[in-house]
Design an enzyme around this catalytic site. Structure first.
Site, PDB file in Angstrom:
ATOM      1  N   ASN A 127       0.876  -1.072  -0.175  1.00 52.28           N
ATOM      2  CA  ASN A 127      -0.014  -0.021  -0.021  1.00 52.28           C
ATOM      3  C   ASN A 127       0.965   1.281   0.053  1.00 52.28           C
ATOM      4  OD1 ASN A 127      -1.579   2.100   0.537  1.00 52.28           O
ATOM      5  ND2 ASN A 127      -2.487   1.497   2.439  1.00 52.28           N
ATOM      6  N   PRO A 128       1.144   1.936  -1.137  1.00 55.64           N
ATOM      7  CA  PRO A 128       1.975   3.141  -1.075  1.00 55.64           C
ATOM      8  C   PRO A 128       1.490   4.425  -0.465  1.00 55.64           C
ATOM      9  CG  PRO A 128       0.647   3.121  -3.178  1.00 55.64           C
ATOM     10  CD  PRO A 128       0.286   1.769  -2.331  1.00 55.64           C
ATOM     11  N   THR A 132      -1.217  -1.576  -4.461  1.00 53.56           N
ATOM     12  CA  THR A 132      -2.597  -1.254  -4.469  1.00 53.56           C
ATOM     13  C   THR A 132      -2.967   0.178  -5.331  1.00 53.56           C
ATOM     14  OG1 THR A 132      -2.346  -0.183  -2.419  1.00 53.56           O
ATOM     15  CG2 THR A 132      -2.587  -2.467  -2.499  1.00 53.56           C
ATOM     16  N   ASP A 179      -2.022  -2.024   9.532  1.00 50.85           N
ATOM     17  CA  ASP A 179      -2.978  -2.982   9.863  1.00 50.85           C
ATOM     18  C   ASP A 179      -4.099  -3.099   8.898  1.00 50.85           C
ATOM     19  OD1 ASP A 179      -1.897  -3.976  12.304  1.00 50.85           O
ATOM     20  OD2 ASP A 179      -2.409  -2.062  13.123  1.00 50.85           O
ATOM     21  N   GLU A 218     -10.528  -0.846  10.799  1.00 51.47           N
ATOM     22  CA  GLU A 218     -11.037  -0.200   9.630  1.00 51.47           C
ATOM     23  C   GLU A 218     -12.761  -0.315  10.099  1.00 51.47           C
ATOM     24  OE1 GLU A 218      -9.570   0.228   6.273  1.00 51.47           O
ATOM     25  OE2 GLU A 218      -8.084   0.446   7.882  1.00 51.47           O
TER      26      GLU A 218
HETATM   27  N1  LIG Z   1      -3.417   3.078  -3.141  1.00 46.71           N
HETATM   28  C1  LIG Z   1      -3.921   3.438  -2.024  1.00 46.71           C
HETATM   29  N2  LIG Z   1      -4.545   4.933  -2.446  1.00 46.71           N
HETATM   30  C2  LIG Z   1      -5.139   5.142  -1.195  1.00 46.71           C
HETATM   31  N3  LIG Z   1      -5.546   4.342  -0.034  1.00 46.71           N
HETATM   32  C3  LIG Z   1      -5.160   3.292  -0.221  1.00 46.71           C
HETATM   33  C4  LIG Z   1      -4.408   2.500  -1.211  1.00 46.71           C
HETATM   34  N4  LIG Z   1      -4.090   1.472  -1.009  1.00 46.71           N
HETATM   35  C5  LIG Z   1      -4.889   1.034   0.215  1.00 46.71           C
HETATM   36  N5  LIG Z   1      -5.389   2.270   0.760  1.00 46.71           N
HETATM   37  C6  LIG Z   1      -6.075   2.214   2.034  1.00 46.71           C
HETATM   38  O1  LIG Z   1      -5.212   2.751   3.232  1.00 46.71           O
HETATM   39  C7  LIG Z   1      -5.763   2.558   4.334  1.00 46.71           C
HETATM   40  C8  LIG Z   1      -4.633   2.547   5.280  1.00 46.71           C
HETATM   41  O2  LIG Z   1      -3.714   1.625   5.104  1.00 46.71           O
HETATM   42  P1  LIG Z   1      -2.798   0.837   6.362  1.00 46.71           P
HETATM   43  O3  LIG Z   1      -3.327   0.402   7.170  1.00 46.71           O
HETATM   44  O4  LIG Z   1      -1.750   0.202   5.273  1.00 46.71           O
HETATM   45  O5  LIG Z   1      -1.715   2.135   6.699  1.00 46.71           O
HETATM   46  P2  LIG Z   1      -1.895   2.933   7.964  1.00 46.71           P
HETATM   47  O6  LIG Z   1      -3.435   3.316   8.343  1.00 46.71           O
HETATM   48  O7  LIG Z   1      -1.135   4.069   8.166  1.00 46.71           O
HETATM   49  O8  LIG Z   1      -1.685   1.879   9.219  1.00 46.71           O
HETATM   50  P3  LIG Z   1      -2.507   1.479  10.608  1.00 46.71           P
HETATM   51  O9  LIG Z   1      -3.459   0.655   9.850  1.00 46.71           O
HETATM   52  O10 LIG Z   1      -1.338   0.176  10.899  1.00 46.71           O
HETATM   53  O11 LIG Z   1      -2.341   2.326  11.534  1.00 46.71           O
HETATM   54  C9  LIG Z   1      -6.454   1.282   4.092  1.00 46.71           C
HETATM   55  O12 LIG Z   1      -7.647   1.448   4.545  1.00 46.71           O
HETATM   56  C10 LIG Z   1      -6.558   0.845   2.540  1.00 46.71           C
HETATM   57  O13 LIG Z   1      -7.773   0.685   2.117  1.00 46.71           O
END
Ligand SMILES: Nc1ncnc2c1ncn2[C@@H]1O[C@H](COP(=O)(O)OP(=O)(O)OP(=O)(O)O)[C@@H](O)[C@H]1O
Length: 352
Positions: free
Chosen positions: A48-49, A82, A109, A332
């Site tokens: 997930n970038p 993604t 997560d 989520e």
């Molecule tokens: N290419 C993308 N662009 C925007 N959002 C994305 C993309 N790929 C995934 N996502 C969304 O990004 C959200 C957050 O991702 P991720 O959980 O990896 O990071 P985080 O929220 O920083 O970490 P954590 O959940 O551990 O606090 C996810 O709900 C996912 O659906």
């Protein structure tokens, strides 16, 4: 196999694969440069970038050359980036159907949650076609804001340590949580599912991820606006409905941590075959001020207004239906009550 992996890459233009062993026979018919050697493990990295406010993407770019050097002689490395929310689920399903030996979530997560959901389709495990005995393992390079699931194993957001775990390839089976909503659809979680105040806080925290771990504090403050502790009906292990009064939050742990390091379900163990339920009752805003350190340490179970129980399943519904009692899974937003939470024991092989 090489053709299968190529199909993963061709289906998604954002995917490609790299093997350090470029001298071996490469399938050049696609942009997925895989080796044909069947002894090579096929690893698909779902990245997930946008994780950790874009830090995941930046870290991954720096990590990829090292990963290729460290694992490329033994593994075909397929990178799947993604393109938006839920895409990780589709990428994971395709990778499993194409015979990946492991799908590795790279991110937080939320990304792990989507990859876990990609191990299932319409409530059933996804399998390599005609080969139900082939097992795809789940892996994790924790690079998110909270990365709470990794904390249960004592892992930090250190991608180099994660790569060593993948190199060792030790697998153990872990449980997967299941949420069944009012429409009967099943959704899966691997870390913690929760209800009411904490779920509402998580919903708002997700809007403030740009502030790093502070997002959880902002989310909690925002969630307190208009919050009321609420009477809820609970059914444990398919038994009788019981009314619990003034519930602040119910947390259902397959693992121990949520909210950026809070040890909310301290005795949960993803290989125990049970979920740990922790019910917080009648908490006022100032209880969070005075008891916050206990929630982080996991010593809150001794509080009079905190109850915990190991269960196989728990169903929760509102006594007076409002339709706005929040439910989240793995940080989520899932939706609103009513919901049933149960467990698939030893459902996934996890690289640990
Ligand atoms: N290419 C993308 N662009 C925007 N959002 C994305 C993309 N790929 C995934 N996502 C969304 O990004 C959200 C957050 O991702 P991720 O959980 O990896 O990071 P985080 O929220 O920083 O970490 P954590 O959940 O551990 O606090 C996810 O709900 C996912 O659906």
């Amino acid at each position: 196999m090489a053709l299968g992996m190529a199909a993963v890459a061709m289906a998604k233009p954002s995917s490609f694969s790299i093997s350090a062993d470029r001298s071996s026979s490469l399938d050049l018919s696609s942009d997925c440069a895989t080796s044909n050697a069947r002894s090579m493990r096929n690893l698909v990295f779902v990245v997930n970038p946008r994780g950790a406010n874009g830090r995941t993407g930046k870290e991954w770019k720096k990590l990829l050359p090292y990963l290729t050097t460290r694992l490329g002689n033994h593994c075909n490395i397929c990178e799947s980036i993604t393109s938006g929310p839920s895409h990780a689920e589709d990428l994971t399903r395709e990778a499993i159907r194409d015979g990946a030996d492991a799908v590795i979530a790279v991110g937080g997560d939320g990304t792990l949650h989507e990859v876990v959901n990609g191990f299932f389709s319409e409530g059933h495990p996804v399998e390599l076609e005609h080969q139900s005995r082939h097992s795809t393992a789940l892996g994790l390079i924790p690079l998110g804001t909270g990365s709470d699931f990794a904390r249960t194993f004592g892992w930090k957001n250190d991608p180099y340590e994660a790569i060593e775990r993948i190199a060792r390839g030790f697998r153990s089976r872990i449980d997967v949580g299941v949420i069944t909503g009012t429409n009967g659809n099943q959704h899966f979680f691997i870390n913690v599912a929760d209800i009411h105040l904490s779920a509402k806080a998580g919903y708002f925290a997700s809007k403030y991820k740009r502030f790093g771990n502070l997002c959880y504090v902002i989310g909690a403050l925002r969630a307190f606006i208009g919050h009321n502790n609420q009477d809820l009906k609970i059914k444990f292990n398919g038994g009788e409905w019981e009314v619990f009064q003034k519930i602040t939050a119910i947390c259902i742990g397959n693992a121990k941590f949520f909210g950026g390091g809070m040890k909310i379900t301290p005795t949960a163990d993803p290989s125990s075959g049970e979920l740990e339920v922790v019910i917080l009752q009648d908490f006022k805003w100032y209880d969070f001020v005075f008891k916050l350190h206990k929630l982080y340490r996991g010593s809150h179970l001794s509080e009079e207004t905190v109850h915990s129980k190991s269960v196989k399943s728990i169903e929760v519904m509102e006594v007076t239906p409002t339709g706005v009692t929040y439910v989240q899974s793995d940080g989520e937003h899932f939706g609103f009550l009513a919901a049933k939470f149960s467990l698939l024991p030893a459902a996934i092989e996890f690289i640990s």
